[in-house]
Design a protein around this motif. Structure first.
Motif, PDB file in Angstrom:
ATOM      1  N   ILE A  23       1.042  -1.180   0.099  1.00  0.00           N
ATOM      2  CA  ILE A  23      -0.100   0.002  -0.066  1.00  0.00           C
ATOM      3  C   ILE A  23       0.933   1.427  -0.096  1.00  0.00           C
ATOM      4  O   ILE A  23       1.852   1.236   0.819  1.00  0.00           O
TER       5      ILE A  23
ATOM      6  N   LYS B 154       3.261   3.134  -4.924  1.00  0.00           N
ATOM      7  CA  LYS B 154       3.614   4.353  -6.121  1.00  0.00           C
ATOM      8  C   LYS B 154       3.714   5.498  -5.659  1.00  0.00           C
ATOM      9  O   LYS B 154       4.086   6.448  -6.319  1.00  0.00           O
TER      10      LYS B 154
ATOM     11  N   GLU C 143       0.699  -3.761  -6.270  1.00  0.00           N
ATOM     12  CA  GLU C 143       0.016  -2.716  -5.854  1.00  0.00           C
ATOM     13  C   GLU C 143      -1.248  -2.371  -6.780  1.00  0.00           C
ATOM     14  O   GLU C 143      -2.475  -2.292  -6.253  1.00  0.00           O
ATOM     15  N   PHE C 144      -0.966  -2.258  -7.887  1.00  0.00           N
ATOM     16  CA  PHE C 144      -2.042  -1.843  -8.900  1.00  0.00           C
ATOM     17  C   PHE C 144      -3.314  -3.130  -9.055  1.00  0.00           C
ATOM     18  O   PHE C 144      -4.323  -3.064  -9.243  1.00  0.00           O
TER      19      PHE C 144
ATOM     20  N   TYR D  11      -4.948  -3.967  -5.534  1.00  0.00           N
ATOM     21  CA  TYR D  11      -5.545  -2.742  -4.745  1.00  0.00           C
ATOM     22  C   TYR D  11      -6.523  -1.736  -5.751  1.00  0.00           C
ATOM     23  O   TYR D  11      -7.265  -1.335  -5.374  1.00  0.00           O
ATOM     24  N   ASP D  12      -5.741  -1.311  -6.776  1.00  0.00           N
ATOM     25  CA  ASP D  12      -6.158  -0.139  -7.673  1.00  0.00           C
ATOM     26  C   ASP D  12      -6.943  -0.568  -8.956  1.00  0.00           C
ATOM     27  O   ASP D  12      -7.481   0.304  -9.522  1.00  0.00           O
ATOM     28  N   ASP D  13      -6.882  -1.810  -9.237  1.00  0.00           N
ATOM     29  CA  ASP D  13      -7.317  -2.193 -10.620  1.00  0.00           C
ATOM     30  C   ASP D  13      -8.821  -2.143 -10.459  1.00  0.00           C
ATOM     31  O   ASP D  13      -9.402  -2.652  -9.647  1.00  0.00           O
TER      32      ASP D  13
ATOM     33  N   PRO E 221      -4.617   4.961 -14.571  1.00  0.00           N
ATOM     34  CA  PRO E 221      -4.543   4.910 -13.161  1.00  0.00           C
ATOM     35  C   PRO E 221      -6.060   5.129 -12.575  1.00  0.00           C
ATOM     36  O   PRO E 221      -6.016   4.667 -11.407  1.00  0.00           O
TER      37      PRO E 221
ATOM     38  N   ASN F 236      -9.282   4.299 -14.686  1.00  0.00           N
ATOM     39  CA  ASN F 236     -10.143   3.324 -15.137  1.00  0.00           C
ATOM     40  C   ASN F 236      -9.672   2.528 -16.046  1.00  0.00           C
ATOM     41  O   ASN F 236      -9.668   2.530 -17.290  1.00  0.00           O
TER      42      ASN F 236
END
Length: 520
Positions: free
Chosen positions: A263, A266, A279-280, A283-285, A325, A327
């Protein structure tokens, strides 16, 4: 006087002769009886007799032996008492005849003994009745009938009121009111069971319960206690399992052991490309692929490629749809191809089959994470700024058909044997214009369709034969028993031209793109 004495002498001699004759006869009879008795005893020891109506054959034989032994003793005693006289001889005959009659009296006409084991005479038993004989015959003929009669005999008597119900299933002996009473009792029991089920099973009208007992606390507490704990369990499984799968295909030091350490990677300087990609994905994808989906690791490998090879830093000439980053789209695109990441092609199952990033100013090394592309058939990264040794994992996919690495700065020894053994479907190999790349081209590559390499860097050095277009490698292939040679074999002698970034390329926004881990 003399005549009378002569007469007496004559008569005494006759009597002596008769007595001697009788004595010899008795000796023969006694010998014969003794032999018969011994033979019978011996026969009894060897075999046993079986009678159909009596099971006392051993006792019967013992009684006959006793009788015969008695006869023998009677004859012996009689012979000793005779004294040679005619009167005693007649008495012996009479005794023997009476003894024989006694023996005959102990046996029936068919030879069966008349005395039982207990000493009773079977002739004293009453004859069986016709009913007993018929019952014995029926039992012997039909044992099932006898068993059925026994069951009927022991059958418990049923109340006359319920006799019809047991036999036919219908009430015939009950009155109308009795039937009504039984029906009412049955319905009452069913009603009680339904009431208890509703009362204690949680059914019924919720509004009535609220009006009688006040507001319920069950519904408000159910949502906070179950839903918040269920979702984190799934998320925790995805995080731990996903990170474990990523560590198996990436260098060990490139990823932490705890998913929570990812976490904020980036925003931290010193994060590795693998940490940024992990991480992407975790958590972020926006896609949030399941760890069970084969595309999960493929998307992770593409993210590592983006962060490590110039996509993140803005070096790529074209990076359409890559790693948005906010959508990020699905890397394979939707139906019709919209949203597909530039240079990535997939099959109908969503598996990556082609990566074509040639002439796109791709930098850095070929990622080891490319090992996850099990369906990849084409890898083209020619005319870029890539360098370093070629990781075997990244160029030995099982279905690889076309491998084009030309005009880069790869170095080291090309692993021909590993590529041939693990990528049996390989048909096109272009590795020319890599001045630091060398190796020994084996004859096992004679079966390829197209080969292009720098002739000066590979041994044995393939050169053209005379003024022909045939190289020494092709001639060596044709000399093999199979006689197979590549359809196209190009011996490159020129130098590659490094690709330059367009002058009007946009300047990327500042972004942490990761620092490769030491040794990766």
């Amino acid at each position: 006087m003399p005549s009378s004495s002569v007469k007496k002498k004559g008569s005494s001699r006759v009597e002596d002769a008769i007595e001697q004759k009788l004595r010899k006869k008795k000796e023969r009879d006694d010998k014969l009886s003794q032999d018969r008795l011994e033979a019978k005893i011996k026969k009894k020891q060897e075999t046993s007799y079986t009678y159909n109506n009596y099971n006392d054959d051993d006792d019967d034989d013992e009684e006959e032996e006793k009788l015969e032994e008695g006869m023998y003793l009677d004859r012996s005693s009689n012979s000793s008492r005779d004294g040679g006289s005619k009167k005693k001889k007649k008495k012996s005959k009479k005794s023997s005849s009476s003894t024989g009659a006694a023996v005959a009296a102990t046996s029936s006409s068919d030879g069966q003994p008349l005395f039982t084991k207990g000493g009773g005479d079977v002739r004293n038993r009453p004859p069986p009745s016709l009913a007993d004989l018929e019952k014995s015959r029926q039992t012997a003929i039909d044992p099932f009938r006898a068993a059925e009669e026994e069951r009927e005999k022991n059958k418990k008597k049923v109340n006359s009121r319920f006799a019809d119900f047991h036999e036919t299933g219908q009430w015939g002996g009950l009155s109308k009111w009795e039937k009504y009473g039984i029906c009412l009792l049955t319905l009452g029991a069913i009603g009680v069971a339904i009431f208890l089920g509703i009362r204690f099973g949680g059914g019924g009208d919720k509004s009535n319960e609220v009006g009688q007992t006040g507001p319920q606390t069950k519904s408000p507490t159910l949502s906070p206690s179950v839903q918040p704990t269920f979702a984190p369990t799934l998320a925790g499984y995805r995080l731990t399992t996903g990170l474990s799968m990523m560590k198996q295909v990436s260098p060990t030091i490139a990823l932490p052991n705890n998913p929570e350490a990812l976490i904020g990677a980036k925003n931290r300087a010193g994060s590795t490309p693998q940490m940024l990609a992990a991480e992407f994905i975790l958590y972020d994808d926006a896609q949030m692929l399941s760890v069970r989906d084969p595309a999960f690791l493929e998307r992770y490998a593409l993210a590592v490629f983006f962060y490590a090879n110039g996509g993140c830093s803005g070096d790529w000439i074209t990076s359409t749809n890559w790693m948005d980053p906010v959508n990020a789209t699905y890397h394979c695109g939707q139906a019709g191809g919209s949203g597909r990441w530039h240079g990535v092609f997939c099959n109908l199952q969503g598996r990556v089959t082609e990566i074509k990033m040639n002439q796109n100013y791709v930098t850095w090394k070929l990622p080891k994470e490319f090992v996850v592309f099990e369906e990849l058939s084409t890898l083209e990264v020619s005319d870029n700024r890539m360098f370093g040794e070629l990781p075997i994992e990244a160029i030995t996919m099982p279905k690889l058909f076309t491998l084009i690495l030309s005009n880069n700065d790869f170095e080291g020894v090309f692993p021909f044997d590993e590529v041939k053994s693990k990528s049996a479907s390989l048909d096109t190999l272009w590795i020319q214009e890599n001045p630091k790349l060398s190796g020994s081209l084996p004859l096992s590559f004679c079966s390829l369709g197209s080969i292009t390499l720098d002739c000066a860097n590979f041994q044995p050095q393939p050169v053209y034969v005379g003024q022909t277009s045939e190289t020494t490698f092709v001639s060596d292939c044709e000399a093999e028993p199979e006689g197979i040679s590549p359809r196209e074999f190009t011996c490159n002698e020129g130098e590659g031209v490094p690709i330059e970034k367009p002058a009007d390329a946009p300047v990327p926004s500042p972004r942490v793109c990761g620092t490769p881990a030491a040794g990766s």
